[in-house]
Design a protein around this motif. Structure first.
Motif, PDB file in Angstrom:
ATOM      1  N   VAL A   1      13.275  17.305 -51.040  1.00 25.96           N
ATOM      2  CA  VAL A   1      12.937  15.430 -51.128  1.00 25.96           C
ATOM      3  C   VAL A   1      11.263  15.192 -51.099  1.00 25.96           C
ATOM      4  N   GLY A   2      10.862  15.683 -49.940  1.00 21.83           N
ATOM      5  CA  GLY A   2       9.661  15.823 -49.853  1.00 21.83           C
ATOM      6  C   GLY A   2       8.521  16.278 -51.026  1.00 21.83           C
ATOM      7  N   HIS A   3       8.894  17.337 -51.066  1.00 23.45           N
ATOM      8  CA  HIS A   3       7.907  17.463 -52.370  1.00 23.45           C
ATOM      9  C   HIS A   3       8.095  16.824 -53.768  1.00 23.45           C
ATOM     10  N   LEU A   4       9.097  16.766 -54.175  1.00 28.23           N
ATOM     11  CA  LEU A   4       9.118  15.826 -55.000  1.00 28.23           C
ATOM     12  C   LEU A   4       8.265  14.731 -55.066  1.00 28.23           C
TER      13      LEU A   4
ATOM     14  N   GLU B   1      -1.244  11.378 -54.494  1.00 25.93           N
ATOM     15  CA  GLU B   1      -2.338  12.479 -54.793  1.00 25.93           C
ATOM     16  C   GLU B   1      -3.473  12.864 -53.703  1.00 25.93           C
ATOM     17  N   PHE B   2      -3.924  11.736 -53.587  1.00 32.94           N
ATOM     18  CA  PHE B   2      -5.284  12.054 -52.206  1.00 32.94           C
ATOM     19  C   PHE B   2      -4.697  12.385 -51.126  1.00 32.94           C
ATOM     20  N   SER B   3      -3.270  12.224 -50.656  1.00 35.08           N
ATOM     21  CA  SER B   3      -2.813  12.310 -50.065  1.00 35.08           C
ATOM     22  C   SER B   3      -2.817  13.627 -49.749  1.00 35.08           C
ATOM     23  N   GLN B   4      -2.370  14.306 -50.593  1.00 36.34           N
ATOM     24  CA  GLN B   4      -2.328  15.944 -50.570  1.00 36.34           C
ATOM     25  C   GLN B   4      -3.312  16.451 -49.800  1.00 36.34           C
TER      26      GLN B   4
ATOM     27  N   ALA C   1      -2.039  18.160 -42.358  1.00 39.20           N
ATOM     28  CA  ALA C   1      -1.565  18.452 -40.815  1.00 39.20           C
ATOM     29  C   ALA C   1      -0.043  18.773 -41.142  1.00 39.20           C
ATOM     30  N   PRO C   2       0.195  19.699 -39.791  1.00 35.89           N
ATOM     31  CA  PRO C   2       1.340  19.830 -39.763  1.00 35.89           C
ATOM     32  C   PRO C   2       2.753  19.829 -40.330  1.00 35.89           C
ATOM     33  N   TRP C   3       3.016  18.124 -39.056  1.00 38.96           N
ATOM     34  CA  TRP C   3       3.323  17.467 -39.501  1.00 38.96           C
ATOM     35  C   TRP C   3       4.054  16.840 -40.832  1.00 38.96           C
ATOM     36  N   ILE C   4       2.821  16.695 -41.559  1.00 36.71           N
ATOM     37  CA  ILE C   4       3.221  16.142 -42.908  1.00 36.71           C
ATOM     38  C   ILE C   4       3.497  17.428 -44.094  1.00 36.71           C
TER      39      ILE C   4
ATOM     40  N   SER D   1       2.652  18.790 -53.259  1.00 31.68           N
ATOM     41  CA  SER D   1       1.853  19.511 -51.948  1.00 31.68           C
ATOM     42  C   SER D   1       0.880  19.799 -52.475  1.00 31.68           C
ATOM     43  N   THR D   2       0.144  19.760 -53.395  1.00 33.01           N
ATOM     44  CA  THR D   2      -1.842  20.486 -53.834  1.00 33.01           C
ATOM     45  C   THR D   2      -2.395  19.610 -54.457  1.00 33.01           C
TER      46      THR D   2
END
Length: 127
Positions: free
Chosen positions: A92-95, A74-77, A81-84, A99-100
């Protein structure tokens, strides 16, 4: 004997993990209760995934591990950066990464951790 016990536990924990994924995806597809049940189920999935990998861990350590992972994601959201964001744009990346950042998600993760802890307590008591 101990090895067989852990193998049976792993099979059960993998089955529960898969069940959490299925129920979690269904909760996102049919959001009758909003998005928060899916967040709680996500933490439960992490909990039982950890239990499948390390079945001898205490319930407290599994709970802490699941919550640390959930909170970290959650905190990584907050990092955008554009790459993440490109990874998060993939379904799958979203799951996996979301995102927010949303403070109430932390409450849902905590509820999921507590529910997983309760379920594991029942499972270990009746084994």
């Amino acid at each position: 004997m101990e090895k067989n016990k852990h193998m049976r536990s792993r099979v059960l924990y993998v089955a529960i993990t898969v069940g959490m994924v299925v129920i979690g995806l269904a909760s996102r597809r049919f959001p009758v209760l909003g998005k928060y049940p899916g967040d709680a189920l996500w933490t439960m999935m992490v909990f039982f995934g950890l239990a499948a990998v390390m079945p001898a861990l205490s319930i407290a350590r599994l709970t802490i591990g699941a919550l640390v992972i959930s909170y970290a994601v959650e905190f990584s959201q907050l990092y955008q950066a554009p790459w993440i964001n490109a990874v998060r744009a993939h379904p799958v990346g979203h799951l996996v990464l979301g995102s927010t950042f949303n403070w109430p998600d932390l409450v849902a993760y905590t509820a999921g951790g507590l529910m997983a802890m309760l379920l594991m307590t029942v499972l270990r008591r009746y084994k």
